[in-house]
Write a protein that holds these residues in place. Sequence first.
Motif, mmCIF file in Angstrom:
data_model
loop_
_atom_site.group_PDB
_atom_site.id
_atom_site.type_symbol
_atom_site.label_atom_id
_atom_site.label_comp_id
_atom_site.label_asym_id
_atom_site.label_seq_id
_atom_site.Cartn_x
_atom_site.Cartn_y
_atom_site.Cartn_z
ATOM 1 N N ILE A 99 0.762 -1.204 -0.043
ATOM 2 C CA ILE A 99 0.094 0.136 0.160
ATOM 3 C C ILE A 99 0.812 1.293 0.030
ATOM 4 O O ILE A 99 1.769 1.456 0.681
ATOM 5 C CB ILE A 99 -0.736 0.012 1.201
ATOM 6 C CG1 ILE A 99 -1.769 -1.261 1.464
ATOM 7 C CG2 ILE A 99 -1.809 1.092 1.175
ATOM 8 C CD1 ILE A 99 -2.532 -1.591 0.162
ATOM 9 N N VAL A 137 -3.400 0.574 -4.034
ATOM 10 C CA VAL A 137 -3.200 -1.022 -3.707
ATOM 11 C C VAL A 137 -2.150 -1.598 -4.808
ATOM 12 O O VAL A 137 -2.716 -1.509 -6.004
ATOM 13 C CB VAL A 137 -4.107 -1.806 -3.447
ATOM 14 C CG1 VAL A 137 -4.109 -3.151 -3.254
ATOM 15 C CG2 VAL A 137 -5.046 -1.141 -2.382
ATOM 16 N N VAL A 174 -7.400 2.572 -2.489
ATOM 17 C CA VAL A 174 -7.768 1.661 -1.315
ATOM 18 C C VAL A 174 -9.520 1.777 -1.245
ATOM 19 O O VAL A 174 -10.175 0.705 -1.241
ATOM 20 C CB VAL A 174 -7.345 2.080 0.006
ATOM 21 C CG1 VAL A 174 -8.187 1.253 1.040
ATOM 22 C CG2 VAL A 174 -5.946 1.630 0.162
ATOM 23 N N TRP A 179 -7.477 -1.545 5.356
ATOM 24 C CA TRP A 179 -6.507 -0.610 5.378
ATOM 25 C C TRP A 179 -6.680 0.704 5.952
ATOM 26 O O TRP A 179 -5.925 1.797 5.758
ATOM 27 C CB TRP A 179 -5.912 -0.415 3.906
ATOM 28 C CG TRP A 179 -5.209 -1.551 3.469
ATOM 29 C CD1 TRP A 179 -4.171 -2.270 3.907
ATOM 30 C CD2 TRP A 179 -5.807 -2.459 2.402
ATOM 31 N NE1 TRP A 179 -3.860 -3.476 3.165
ATOM 32 C CE2 TRP A 179 -4.591 -3.678 2.349
ATOM 33 C CE3 TRP A 179 -6.889 -2.411 1.557
ATOM 34 C CZ2 TRP A 179 -4.787 -4.642 1.348
ATOM 35 C CZ3 TRP A 179 -6.833 -3.322 0.564
ATOM 36 C CH2 TRP A 179 -6.050 -4.399 0.371
#
Length: 650
Positions: free
Chosen positions: A532, A537, A560, A569
């Motif tokens: 990340i 991503v 994300v 996340w």
Amino acid sequence: MHPIPADDSSVIATLGDVTKRFGAVNALSGCSVSLRRAEVHALIGANGAGKSTLSRIIAGHIPRTSGTYRFKGEAVDFASPREGLTAGISIVMQETSIAPDLSVLENIALAEFGTRGRTRWNRMREKAANALVDIEQSPDLLHLRAGDLSIAQRQMIEICKALYNDSDVIIFDEPTASFSPLEVEQLFAVMRLLRERGKSLVFVSHRLEEILEITDRITVIRDGRTVATDIATSSITTRDLVRWMVGRDIENVYESAPQPQASASREHAVLDVRHLASAPLLRDLSFSVGRGEIVGLAGLVGAGRSEALESLFGLRKMQGGEVLLDGKPYRPETPIKAIRAGMGFIGEDRRRQGLVPDLSVQENLLLARLGRRRAWFTDYGTQTSAIDALFKDLDMPVHVRDVPMLSLSGGQQQKVLLARWLMLSPSILLLDEPTRGVDIGARSTLYRIIRKVAASGVAVVVVSSDFEEALGLCDRIVVMSDGVSVAEVPSHMLDPAILTMLSMPRSSARQMKAVLDDIAREIEGAAFWVQIERGRVFCLDLVERHAMQLGFAPTHFPMVEQTALRALWSADTQDGQVVEDGAVRAVKLRLVNASGHAFGEIGMSIPSNIDAAPLSRAARIVADALARHAITHIRVAIDTYQHEETLNER
């Protein structure tokens, strides 16, 4: 400066006020340095500062003109490289001294053949194999012809020579110039091992981030003089190094940051490469480059990057795919055809692929022009003003036109090679390791010129093992692995860590694929390996036992919030914490490598209507899978047993 006390028992070598003259030229005008056992000492400076000259004096390759030299407490005056080697000093040169027609074994043990007595092949083979294992290379290399190795492999063999000779002092002169980040990490592991064994290491490099990472002390040379010595690396910054090296601050070495821009469409591309193949390394490469665009080919050594440029320039036979120039078919059969089609090319090894050492600077500069012309006579005289203008732009003195090419520093030689093609006003410029072995001042100039060339409408393709450089210079990155283009990403989305993991050879990635397979099978869900970065991503691999529509894939890098695992996340989610996000339950764990650096995250996901118990054992499941597949260079960042005990208490 901080002089070292004469009675410091850790000191193995001391040079004081050393000078070296070559005829009327003063290469060194007062250099001092002290080397300690069990330390890595950086020797840095701009091209032509005198680093290599001082290194060769330390190793006994050349004599000093004046000054003092004490080794192991005794005054020494080595008369030859053999004397230095016998005393316990080895040097790994930037330009390799490999004997191409000898085997790897014979090259590693070369010093043995100059001694008296019977050649003991079995002992030599065993020692050489151990040296290769120390640098994580296969002993199977021993029987290969050294000339068939890549430039990075040849550099590894040079390092093996020093390990084979068990030297007390080992000088590494630009050892990482052709290395990708993964190979650099492997070399640093070897250097740390040698430091633990009490060896004194000298590290010469232009990569400032490497100097700050691996060295203990620093000596800086500028214009043949020591301007700083015996400085603890931990006490300085990159800005300090640049100021000492070039005498001024360089705020942005890349001249300007790459701007986000759309990829060149196939219809408007200057260069359009489709499924290019050239055995044995290049298997399937596709990319396009538009006018004014700088595109990088990034990957580890052996990915086929150099082979791609050589195929496009007619140096290698194209065995598959097609190439279009301005929409028209192009078959790169010979370099002459490539030059006349508007291509320029700088190879990764300037000694082998660019320079004619017996010619002058001007003659080297005009070689490509002579190749493109069909006239039988030269026209050197008409090019004087153009050469002078180019030299001024490249920060080079015009009086060097008539000097021998080898009298220039590495950075100046590289500028001449770039100027060679600028004289032809190419439409496409292929640059393989354009700043290899070049100091930060010269690199700043080269970057400025490359950007200026691109701004004029030239399409530029760059291969660089320095991922910081590739990301700082290029607009887009085409990621290559095992001869195949596996991803194409705007450079502003990437950082070196992500690029390194995207570039991992698929043969190495198979181990991680097997780990993910095991995890997905055990939890009856999905297992993924991701990084990340800046809210995006980057999926490095994904295994799904059931299609779960997670919203990311190895070739798709969404934000994300565009995925099905937004909660995973979130800033509030900790490692090992099971979260539920709509129809999906998931957990993540950070991975680190042997040096403690981040190696992405490994995650697991199952439908929310399935028992979440396996996810609570995520750390143990991952640790067991890594061990099962003998992956020892990666581990889970948290202590698995302690983590499980904490979860049980909850």
